[in-house]
Design a protein around this motif. Structure first.
Motif, PDB file in Angstrom:
ATOM      1  N   GLY A 223       0.819  -1.208   0.000  1.00 55.56           N
ATOM      2  CA  GLY A 223       0.000   0.000   0.000  1.00 55.56           C
ATOM      3  C   GLY A 223       0.849   1.252   0.000  1.00 55.56           C
ATOM      4  N   PRO A 224       0.377   2.311  -0.657  1.00 58.01           N
ATOM      5  CA  PRO A 224       1.143   3.563  -0.742  1.00 58.01           C
ATOM      6  C   PRO A 224       1.255   4.263   0.608  1.00 58.01           C
ATOM      7  CG  PRO A 224      -1.043   3.847  -1.684  1.00 58.01           C
ATOM      8  CD  PRO A 224      -0.903   2.387  -1.386  1.00 58.01           C
ATOM      9  N   CYS A 225       2.468   4.511   1.045  1.00 56.25           N
ATOM     10  CA  CYS A 225       2.686   5.230   2.309  1.00 56.25           C
ATOM     11  C   CYS A 225       3.713   6.337   2.153  1.00 56.25           C
ATOM     12  CB  CYS A 225       3.087   4.268   3.422  1.00 56.25           C
ATOM     13  SG  CYS A 225       4.528   3.250   3.057  1.00 56.25           S
ATOM     14  N   LEU A 226       4.088   6.629   0.910  1.00 56.74           N
ATOM     15  CA  LEU A 226       4.986   7.737   0.594  1.00 56.74           C
ATOM     16  C   LEU A 226       4.292   8.652  -0.418  1.00 56.74           C
ATOM     17  CD1 LEU A 226       8.269   5.693   0.097  1.00 56.74           C
ATOM     18  CD2 LEU A 226       7.944   7.439   1.863  1.00 56.74           C
ATOM     19  N   PRO A 227       4.598   9.950  -0.403  1.00 54.69           N
ATOM     20  CA  PRO A 227       3.982  10.848  -1.393  1.00 54.69           C
ATOM     21  C   PRO A 227       4.451  10.481  -2.802  1.00 54.69           C
ATOM     22  CG  PRO A 227       5.056  12.082   0.391  1.00 54.69           C
ATOM     23  CD  PRO A 227       5.500  10.664   0.520  1.00 54.69           C
ATOM     24  N   ASP A 228       3.541  10.587  -3.773  1.00 52.29           N
ATOM     25  CA  ASP A 228       3.995  10.409  -5.147  1.00 52.29           C
ATOM     26  C   ASP A 228       4.817  11.625  -5.548  1.00 52.29           C
ATOM     27  OD1 ASP A 228       2.283  12.492  -6.477  1.00 52.29           O
ATOM     28  OD2 ASP A 228       0.687  11.188  -5.775  1.00 52.29           O
ATOM     29  N   ILE A 229       5.583  11.492  -6.609  1.00 50.06           N
ATOM     30  CA  ILE A 229       6.531  12.548  -6.971  1.00 50.06           C
ATOM     31  C   ILE A 229       5.843  13.874  -7.281  1.00 50.06           C
ATOM     32  CG2 ILE A 229       6.591  11.876  -9.416  1.00 50.06           C
ATOM     33  CD1 ILE A 229       9.621  12.616  -9.331  1.00 50.06           C
ATOM     34  N   LYS A 230       4.644  13.812  -7.882  1.00 47.94           N
ATOM     35  CA  LYS A 230       3.935  15.039  -8.226  1.00 47.94           C
ATOM     36  C   LYS A 230       3.525  15.816  -6.982  1.00 47.94           C
ATOM     37  CE  LYS A 230      -0.049  16.736 -10.868  1.00 47.94           C
ATOM     38  NZ  LYS A 230      -1.191  16.342 -11.724  1.00 47.94           N
ATOM     39  N   SER A 231       2.935  15.138  -5.996  1.00 43.55           N
ATOM     40  CA  SER A 231       2.495  15.834  -4.787  1.00 43.55           C
ATOM     41  C   SER A 231       3.690  16.269  -3.943  1.00 43.55           C
ATOM     42  CB  SER A 231       1.546  14.957  -3.969  1.00 43.55           C
ATOM     43  OG  SER A 231       2.165  13.761  -3.569  1.00 43.55           O
ATOM     44  N   ARG A 232       4.773  15.487  -3.984  1.00 50.59           N
ATOM     45  CA  ARG A 232       5.971  15.870  -3.232  1.00 50.59           C
ATOM     46  C   ARG A 232       6.559  17.157  -3.775  1.00 50.59           C
ATOM     47  NH1 ARG A 232      11.123  15.417  -4.254  1.00 50.59           N
ATOM     48  NH2 ARG A 232      10.877  13.938  -5.964  1.00 50.59           N
ATOM     49  N   ILE A 233       6.695  17.237  -5.093  1.00 52.02           N
ATOM     50  CA  ILE A 233       7.248  18.444  -5.716  1.00 52.02           C
ATOM     51  C   ILE A 233       6.339  19.637  -5.457  1.00 52.02           C
ATOM     52  CG2 ILE A 233       7.767  19.555  -7.926  1.00 52.02           C
ATOM     53  CD1 ILE A 233       8.762  16.799  -8.905  1.00 52.02           C
ATOM     54  N   ALA A 234       5.021  19.431  -5.583  1.00 53.14           N
ATOM     55  CA  ALA A 234       4.070  20.527  -5.349  1.00 53.14           C
ATOM     56  C   ALA A 234       4.157  21.031  -3.915  1.00 53.14           C
ATOM     57  CB  ALA A 234       2.651  20.055  -5.666  1.00 53.14           C
ATOM     58  N   PHE A 235       4.284  20.122  -2.957  1.00 53.14           N
ATOM     59  CA  PHE A 235       4.399  20.509  -1.552  1.00 53.14           C
ATOM     60  C   PHE A 235       5.654  21.347  -1.335  1.00 53.14           C
ATOM     61  CE2 PHE A 235       6.013  19.778   2.742  1.00 53.14           C
ATOM     62  CZ  PHE A 235       4.893  20.035   3.522  1.00 53.14           C
ATOM     63  N   GLU A 236       6.772  20.884  -1.852  1.00 56.31           N
ATOM     64  CA  GLU A 236       8.030  21.609  -1.669  1.00 56.31           C
ATOM     65  C   GLU A 236       7.988  22.979  -2.334  1.00 56.31           C
ATOM     66  OE1 GLU A 236      11.757  19.787  -2.110  1.00 56.31           O
ATOM     67  OE2 GLU A 236      11.137  17.842  -1.341  1.00 56.31           O
ATOM     68  N   GLU A 237       7.367  23.063  -3.500  1.00 61.70           N
ATOM     69  CA  GLU A 237       7.288  24.351  -4.183  1.00 61.70           C
ATOM     70  C   GLU A 237       6.446  25.350  -3.412  1.00 61.70           C
ATOM     71  OE1 GLU A 237       5.875  23.357  -8.066  1.00 61.70           O
ATOM     72  OE2 GLU A 237       7.908  23.026  -8.869  1.00 61.70           O
ATOM     73  N   ARG A 238       5.416  24.855  -2.704  1.00 60.62           N
ATOM     74  CA  ARG A 238       4.591  25.768  -1.913  1.00 60.62           C
ATOM     75  C   ARG A 238       5.259  26.158  -0.612  1.00 60.62           C
ATOM     76  NH1 ARG A 238       0.333  22.404  -3.947  1.00 60.62           N
ATOM     77  NH2 ARG A 238       0.486  21.040  -2.120  1.00 60.62           N
ATOM     78  N   VAL A 239       6.018  25.236  -0.023  1.00 59.42           N
ATOM     79  CA  VAL A 239       6.625  25.520   1.273  1.00 59.42           C
ATOM     80  C   VAL A 239       7.881  26.366   1.134  1.00 59.42           C
ATOM     81  CG1 VAL A 239       7.654  24.498   3.350  1.00 59.42           C
ATOM     82  CG2 VAL A 239       5.707  23.415   2.280  1.00 59.42           C
ATOM     83  N   PHE A 240       8.762  25.990   0.246  1.00 56.35           N
ATOM     84  CA  PHE A 240       9.987  26.775   0.035  1.00 56.35           C
ATOM     85  C   PHE A 240      10.310  26.870  -1.462  1.00 56.35           C
ATOM     86  CE2 PHE A 240      11.264  22.407   0.722  1.00 56.35           C
ATOM     87  CZ  PHE A 240      10.983  22.098   2.051  1.00 56.35           C
ATOM     88  N   PRO A 241       9.584  27.715  -2.185  1.00 55.13           N
ATOM     89  CA  PRO A 241       9.732  27.776  -3.642  1.00 55.13           C
ATOM     90  C   PRO A 241      11.052  28.337  -4.129  1.00 55.13           C
ATOM     91  CG  PRO A 241       8.326  29.556  -2.874  1.00 55.13           C
ATOM     92  CD  PRO A 241       8.551  28.661  -1.697  1.00 55.13           C
ATOM     93  N   ASP A 242      11.766  29.124  -3.305  1.00 60.35           N
ATOM     94  CA  ASP A 242      12.993  29.756  -3.760  1.00 60.35           C
ATOM     95  C   ASP A 242      14.231  28.919  -3.465  1.00 60.35           C
ATOM     96  OD1 ASP A 242      11.524  31.890  -4.630  1.00 60.35           O
ATOM     97  OD2 ASP A 242      11.812  33.050  -2.800  1.00 60.35           O
ATOM     98  N   THR A 243      14.055  27.739  -2.909  1.00 57.26           N
ATOM     99  CA  THR A 243      15.201  26.933  -2.489  1.00 57.26           C
ATOM    100  C   THR A 243      16.166  26.668  -3.632  1.00 57.26           C
ATOM    101  OG1 THR A 243      13.834  25.822  -0.839  1.00 57.26           O
ATOM    102  CG2 THR A 243      15.886  24.740  -1.463  1.00 57.26           C
ATOM    103  N   ARG A 244      15.656  26.339  -4.794  1.00 56.68           N
ATOM    104  CA  ARG A 244      16.533  25.974  -5.912  1.00 56.68           C
ATOM    105  C   ARG A 244      17.311  27.172  -6.460  1.00 56.68           C
ATOM    106  NH1 ARG A 244      11.973  23.093  -6.059  1.00 56.68           N
ATOM    107  NH2 ARG A 244      12.128  20.831  -6.260  1.00 56.68           N
ATOM    108  N   LYS A 245      16.915  28.380  -6.037  1.00 58.05           N
ATOM    109  CA  LYS A 245      17.608  29.564  -6.537  1.00 58.05           C
ATOM    110  C   LYS A 245      18.791  29.942  -5.662  1.00 58.05           C
ATOM    111  CE  LYS A 245      13.305  31.489  -8.374  1.00 58.05           C
ATOM    112  NZ  LYS A 245      12.356  32.622  -8.324  1.00 58.05           N
ATOM    113  N   LEU A 246      18.888  29.317  -4.477  1.00 57.46           N
ATOM    114  CA  LEU A 246      19.933  29.698  -3.529  1.00 57.46           C
ATOM    115  C   LEU A 246      21.265  29.073  -3.912  1.00 57.46           C
ATOM    116  CD1 LEU A 246      17.903  29.370  -0.209  1.00 57.46           C
ATOM    117  CD2 LEU A 246      18.260  31.377  -1.618  1.00 57.46           C
TER     118      LEU A 246
END
Length: 246
Positions: A223-246
């Motif tokens: 059974g799925p107990c980890l976020p799928d890649i799409k929801s994981r990326i979306a979560f990270e982009e909402r929480v800390f969207p500028d991280t990749r620019k640092l």
């Protein structure tokens, strides 16, 4: 603006906009006044520095944003534990809103893996450490996490009964003329043939680890107990969207 706190996260740290869909993001206004009272700026920085070192998967700025989100969620908790952590209901709502996790058995087990102190609430340290594995854990970390989720009684094995309980709510329903219980039992036998290396009729951690390393797709076999890649990326982009620019 950081979620749940007035003012930016700092000149060199990522901004923290509302991190979750509306049902959870509604916690932010209440937390705006609560976060500074819950933790001074200096203590926030010290905790973020400590957790970024211990988890290894987040920068200090990212940890700060996760702490701010924790304060927002804490403000929603009506539990008497609210001074130190948020309750099971808030945790389940958050994982549903952020990652689409809906299975009750899985959500309860994920809560238990986060709640390492067995206090019945999720502390800020447990929150950050748990998300570190969910979002950016190594394969070894995820193997340990998934095994802990599937080991329902915590005895160090995944039994046939535990496999059945995990699978019965995750499999696609069979036609009415087929016995779903029998289909699940047949699947369990197939899984055991593939993963039960010592042939004792249950999966030890060693069995599970070896099977997943041989075939990574078996990581979430029950059974799925980890976020799928799409929801994981979306979560990270909402929480800390500028991280990749640092």
């Amino acid at each position: 603006m950081c979620l749940g706190t007035p003012g930016p996260c700092g000149a060199v740290r990522p901004r923290c906009p509302p991190a979750l869909p509306a049902r959870v993001a509604r916690a932010a206004p209440a937390a705006a006044g609560a976060a500074p009272a819950a933790m001074s700026r200096k203590r926030l920085q010290l905790l973020a520095e400590s957790l970024s070192r211990s988890t290894k998967h987040f920068s200090e700025g990212e940890v700060e944003c996760l702490i701010k989100l924790f304060d927002a969620l804490l403000a929603r908790s009506s539990s008497h534990f609210a001074v130190s952590g948020f309750n099971r209901t808030v945790f389940r709502d958050t994982l549903y809103a952020a990652f689409g996790m809906t299975d009750d058995v899985v959500l309860d087990r994920v809560f238990s893996t986060f709640d390492k102190s067995n206090s019945g609430c999720i502390t800020v340290v447990e929150w950050v450490e748990g998300l570190a594995i969910l979002l950016r854990g190594t394969l070894e970390e995820k193997i340990k996490y998934c095994f802990a989720v599937y080991d329902l009684n915590g005895d160090g094995y995944i039994s046939r009964e535990e496999m059945f309980q995990m699978l019965k709510d995750t499999l696609i329903k069979q036609p009415a003329d087929e016995d779903p219980d029998e289909a699940i039992k047949d699947l369990i036998e197939i899984v055991l043939k593939k993963m039960d290396y010592d042939h004792d009729g249950k999966l030890s951690f060693a069995d599970f680890e070896q099977a997943v390393k041989d075939e990574n797709l078996l990581l979430e076999a029950f059974g799925p107990c980890l976020p799928d890649i799409k929801s994981r990326i979306a979560f990270e982009e909402r929480v800390f969207p500028d991280t990749r620019k640092l």
